[in-house]
Design a protein around this motif. Structure first.
Motif, mmCIF file in Angstrom:
data_model
loop_
_atom_site.group_PDB
_atom_site.id
_atom_site.type_symbol
_atom_site.label_atom_id
_atom_site.label_comp_id
_atom_site.label_asym_id
_atom_site.label_seq_id
_atom_site.Cartn_x
_atom_site.Cartn_y
_atom_site.Cartn_z
ATOM 1 N N THR A 119 43.305 -34.276 18.486
ATOM 2 C CA THR A 119 43.019 -35.907 18.099
ATOM 3 C C THR A 119 42.896 -36.447 19.612
ATOM 4 N N VAL A 120 41.756 -37.217 19.438
ATOM 5 C CA VAL A 120 41.243 -37.878 20.722
ATOM 6 C C VAL A 120 41.560 -39.312 20.604
ATOM 7 N N ALA A 121 41.271 -39.888 19.278
ATOM 8 C CA ALA A 121 41.619 -41.468 19.085
ATOM 9 C C ALA A 121 42.042 -41.408 17.630
ATOM 10 N N THR A 122 42.992 -42.292 17.363
ATOM 11 C CA THR A 122 43.534 -42.387 15.927
ATOM 12 C C THR A 122 44.192 -44.106 15.902
ATOM 13 N N ILE A 123 44.032 -44.532 14.569
ATOM 14 C CA ILE A 123 44.376 -45.769 14.269
ATOM 15 C C ILE A 123 44.526 -45.985 12.765
ATOM 16 N N THR A 124 45.577 -46.533 12.454
ATOM 17 C CA THR A 124 45.607 -46.966 10.790
ATOM 18 C C THR A 124 44.890 -48.055 10.284
ATOM 19 N N TYR A 125 44.537 -48.360 9.203
ATOM 20 C CA TYR A 125 43.860 -49.305 8.568
ATOM 21 C C TYR A 125 45.114 -50.522 8.891
ATOM 22 N N GLN A 126 46.167 -50.563 8.904
ATOM 23 C CA GLN A 126 46.896 -51.590 8.666
ATOM 24 C C GLN A 126 46.942 -52.087 10.139
ATOM 25 N N ASN A 127 46.986 -51.531 11.133
ATOM 26 C CA ASN A 127 46.927 -51.643 12.448
ATOM 27 C C ASN A 127 45.630 -52.420 12.933
ATOM 28 N N PHE A 128 44.627 -51.728 12.397
ATOM 29 C CA PHE A 128 43.201 -52.386 12.743
ATOM 30 C C PHE A 128 42.950 -53.450 12.223
ATOM 31 N N PHE A 129 43.262 -53.620 10.989
ATOM 32 C CA PHE A 129 42.800 -55.150 10.301
ATOM 33 C C PHE A 129 43.697 -56.095 10.576
ATOM 34 N N ARG A 130 44.884 -55.548 11.149
ATOM 35 C CA ARG A 130 45.669 -57.147 11.600
ATOM 36 C C ARG A 130 45.328 -57.562 13.102
ATOM 37 N N MET A 131 44.307 -56.821 13.768
ATOM 38 C CA MET A 131 43.525 -57.237 14.838
ATOM 39 C C MET A 131 42.696 -58.365 14.660
ATOM 40 N N TYR A 132 42.173 -58.528 13.643
ATOM 41 C CA TYR A 132 41.206 -59.732 13.143
ATOM 42 C C TYR A 132 41.883 -60.999 13.368
ATOM 43 N N LYS A 133 41.283 -62.131 13.884
ATOM 44 C CA LYS A 133 41.863 -63.409 13.892
ATOM 45 C C LYS A 133 42.108 -64.009 12.638
ATOM 46 N N LYS A 134 41.362 -63.715 11.724
ATOM 47 C CA LYS A 134 41.604 -64.142 10.359
ATOM 48 C C LYS A 134 41.259 -62.990 9.369
ATOM 49 N N LEU A 135 42.132 -62.825 8.187
ATOM 50 C CA LEU A 135 41.714 -61.788 7.369
ATOM 51 C C LEU A 135 42.011 -62.290 6.136
#
Length: 820
Positions: free
Chosen positions: A349-365
């Protein structure tokens, strides 16, 4: 009563009602505008925003403009309830709107409004087909009519095409492509190659429950290189296939499996080891556990299918094949060994992220779906979003009949098929919902025996999905479908079907999630159409076996025996309530599981954010000399401190060991002499080390141009950060698997993971600092240096990368990098 009173929907809908009425009151005024005047409103709104007005100030007028534009472009004017949904979405909530209520058109209003600030809006769909349909169809035309640019971000685009999509005012994309773009942006070698230049501003997620809940436990993984452990999979598989029933234990409720003492002894004999659970045997245990799951928990044609010598995963929530995806951590290879197909090499594995942590990076969701209320607690706790139930435009007149319950599957399927046959003869279209591919194939076989023409929509036949769904509302049509007959498509009723009672939806069993059952029901009765739904359940269904067992089956049989007609179904509120409670328990268990995944991933998230920020600074800052020197000085200080005995009053320096560590490995040989530091205090020694470093740096800077020295620093920092980060991800993954055993020692695995993760991250930072120091002080800088990717030929866990998307390494007048 209290639940209703404190439901956030009440307050939001009350406020949204006021806004919606104001929007609709402007209808006549906006209708008087010419096309040109309507289009010019966009520029007017943008200027007003720049001059201090907020998006909330512009909301009423902007929505009124979109309603009129939609009417002129598509012939459809958003209803009052769609405006309510648009208000809820703009406020960062989830709008729960039933099937056929026009969620796609609803999203246009908040997307247009939020695009006015120039930071971009991402509309996220569950597949590329839907994203392309909106961009190239009428929805995209509404935005273009109003002077906004619309981008489509799909898998096969080149980097330049992706950048153009990200630069658009509105971008349609799939959730996986957004996540992978984020990871790839933090692997590029030049800032200009990043596709998401503006960051993550506002996202509207269509089918939000599917993306943020059903897929929350699936991490996005970019991998490269390969581990050579194929033989271990085959040995573990052979071992597991020779086990007797006494050698392993399955917990049906939690779907877990483990070896019993006799199984452990057997494994130790086969692998020729004394203690299976010794630390040095962690890899063997991992492979055995995967083989156990592959052979005794995961079933062919349910969790996966075998096609053309390949293992393809079936999505348990939609019934679709997840093309290009693999089970992670070696489970996929274990299934390949089980099914005797070619075992693919497990990758690093070179890079990984979960959808939970990815979408929580948006200013507004925000999001929209037809079914989210049952998961409101999770949306609120993890994503800080409320679920606002939007009323339907027309009352729902579908008849949701109570469940029919039977003691055996045989009885259940016979009754279901009889019902299908009767409705087919009456000309009523029928949609039979199944959970597994094997169930859909069994029912298809039985219908063929009865000579009933039908279509089957499952993971093996997904290519004809649109065509099958289109015909499902015809008179007398019979369609058998896994859960995939739902997302993003409507079953439209043919002429004469309404008089026959509309579409009848018959469920062959209950899903473990109430949302999926509600989705199936929602296929029928759209926009005030009539319809019917009923679920057929047996005591032998997986859900019942997991949560009720034999006692429940005996109880059903006893009640059936009391009836005159032994084949008659049981309709009981008590049993229906029992089924619902079982579903709630599974939902609660799955929520806990996702929360647990998030807690572990949060540890890696903190590491990722720090490393990615450092990496982004290297790419984007004009000069990184200051950062490099700070890193170097800090590393010298920390390493020098290792040779000082601070336990005594006057700290004593081990001069010989210090010189051995620094002279040669860190500085060029002969730079640090023992006579220069003998008898000095730690502070004086550190001052001398810093002085030597300054001399070396100044020597380099005087012999080469400043831009070459700066590029040299960028080259080594990128290379070192990437190398150590890749190793760190792999180490953290192994640690995650290892800490599970700590529970047997009455210790909390998460606490151990957090503490050990903190130690490993500090080690990572120290190693990066030491290597940067070493290369700055020891490397002979050539006038020509080049940046180079640490890992080539990267692939994702959703299929290999397209050639067009391979990273382009731009050479900077050179042939050889300084670390070689």
């Amino acid at each position: 009563m209290f639940k209703k009173w404190f439901d956030p929907s009440r307050k939001v809908l009350k406020q949204a009602d006021i806004i919606a009425k104001k929007v609709i009151s402007l209808e006549n005024d906006v209708a008087k505008l010419s096309d040109e005047e309507l289009r010019n409103k966009t520029e007017e709104f943008k200027n007003r925003f720049k001059n201090g007005e907020t998006l909330e100030d512009l909301q009423v007028e902007a929505y009124a403009v979109v309603r009129e534009a939609s009417k002129r472009v598509t012939g459809m004017t958003p209803y009052y309830v769609q405006v309510l949904g648009a208000v809820a979405i703009h406020e960062g909530n989830i709008a729960e709107m039933k099937t056929g209520e026009g969620k796609t058109l609803t999203a246009v209003m908040p997307a247009y409004l939020n695009a006015l600030n120039g930071e971009g809006v991402h509309i996220v769909t569950v597949n590329e087909y839907l994203a392309r349909r909106e961009v190239e169809g009428q929805i995209g035309n509404i935005f273009r009519f109003l002077g906004l640019t619309v981008g489509l971000n799909i898998r096969e685009l080149t980097r330049e095409e992706k950048q153009a999509a990200y630069d658009a005012d509105i971008m349609y994309s799939t959730n996986s492509e957004l996540g992978f773009d984020y990871l790839r942006d933090h692997m590029v070698l030049y800032a200009k190659d990043m596709v998401a230049q503006r960051g993550l501003n506002f996202a509207i997620i269509d089918e939000v429950d599917s993306i943020l809940i059903d897929e929350a436990r699936t991490p996005l993984i970019i991998s490269g290189g390969a581990k050579n452990n194929q033989n271990l999979y085959e040995r573990a598989d052979r071992l597991v296939k020779t086990l007797s029933d006494e050698d392993y234990e399955i917990d049906v409720e939690s779907k877990t499996i483990e070896l019993t003492p006799s199984g452990i002894n057997h494994a130790e004999e086969v692998f020729g080891i004394e203690n299976l659970y010794d630390l040095q045997n962690v890899s063997v245990v991992h492979h055995i556990n995967n083989a156990l799951r592959a052979n005794y928990i995961l079933a062919k044609d349910k969790e996966y299918v075998v096609q053309d010598g390949e293992i393809l995963i079936v999505d348990q929530f939609t019934g679709r094949i997840l093309q290009g995806r693999q089970f992670s951590e070696g489970l996929h290879q274990a299934i390949e060994a089980k099914e005797n197909v070619q075992i693919k090499k497990e990758t690093i594995t070179v890079a990984t992220i979960t959808y939970q942590n990815f979408f929580r990076m948006y200013k507004k969701l925000s999001g929209m779906t037809g079914t989210a209320k049952t998961e409101e607690e999770e949306f609120n706790e993890i994503y800080n979003m409320n679920v606002i139930v939007i009323p339907t435009n027309e009352p729902v007149i579908r008849v949701d009949a109570s469940d029919y319950m039977y003691s055996t599957m045989e009885q259940k399927f016979k009754a279901l098929l009889d019902d299908v046959e009767a409705r087919h003869k009456a000309g009523q279209p029928v949609l039979v919902g199944t959970i597994a591919v094997e169930t859909s194939e069994y029912l298809s076989l039985e219908l063929r025996k009865r000579r009933i023409p039908h279509e089957v929509l499952n993971a093996k036949n997904h290519a004809r999905e649109a065509e099958i769904v289109e015909k499902a509302g015809q008179i007398g049509a019979v369609t058998i479908a896994t859960n995939m007959a739902g997302r993003g498509t409507d079953i439209k009723l043919a002429e004469g079907v309404v008089e026959r009672g509309g579409l009848a939806v018959l469920g062959s069993e209950r899903h473990e999630s109430r949302r999926i059952d509600n989705q199936l029901r929602g296929r029928s009765g759209r926009q005030g159409d009539p319809g019917f739904s009923r679920f057929y359940i047996s005591a032998e269904d997986e859900l019942m076996v997991r949560f009720a067992g034999d006692a429940f089956k005996r109880r059903i049989q006893m009640i059936q025996n009391l009836n005159e007609d032994k084949e008659a179904p049981i309709e009981s509120k008590m049993f229906t309530k029992f089924v619902t409670n079982a579903q709630k328990r599974i939902e609660g268990s799955n929520f806990d599981s996702r929360k647990n995944v998030l807690k572990y991933d949060d540890v890696l998230r903190m590491h990722r954010e720090i490393i990615y920020k450092e990496r982004r600074d290297v790419l984007t800052l004009e000069s990184i000399e200051e950062q490099a020197i700070i890193t170097l000085k800090k590393s010298l200080e920390e390493n020098a401190l290792d040779f000082v005995d601070t336990t005594i009053r006057n700290p004593k320096v081990d001069y010989e060991a210090l010189v051995k560590f620094f002279d040669g490995p860190i500085f060029k040989e002969g730079t640090l002499l023992i006579e220069d530091i003998q008898g000095k205090t730690y502070e004086q020694v550190l001052e001398h080390l810093n002085h030597l470093a300054d001399i070396e740096i100044n020597n380099k800077k005087t012999t080469i141009p400043p831009e070459v020295f700066n590029e040299f620093l960028k080259v080594i920092m990128l290379r070192i950060i990437d190398t150590y980060w890749m190793r760190h991800i792999d180490t953290m993954s192994e640690l995650r698997q290892g800490v599970v055993l700590q529970a047997y020692g009455q210790q909390n695995p998460l606490v151990i993971y957090q503490k050990e993760g903190y130690r490993l991250f500090n080690e990572l930072v120290a190693n990066i600092g030491r290597d940067i120091t070493k290369y700055i002080l020891k490397a002979n800088i050539q006038v020509n240096v080049e940046r180079e990717a640490v890992v080539k030929n990267t692939a994702t866990n959703q299929g290999s990368e397209d050639k067009a998307k391979k990273q382009r390494v731009r050479k900077i007048r050179g042939r050889q990098a300084p670390w070689r």
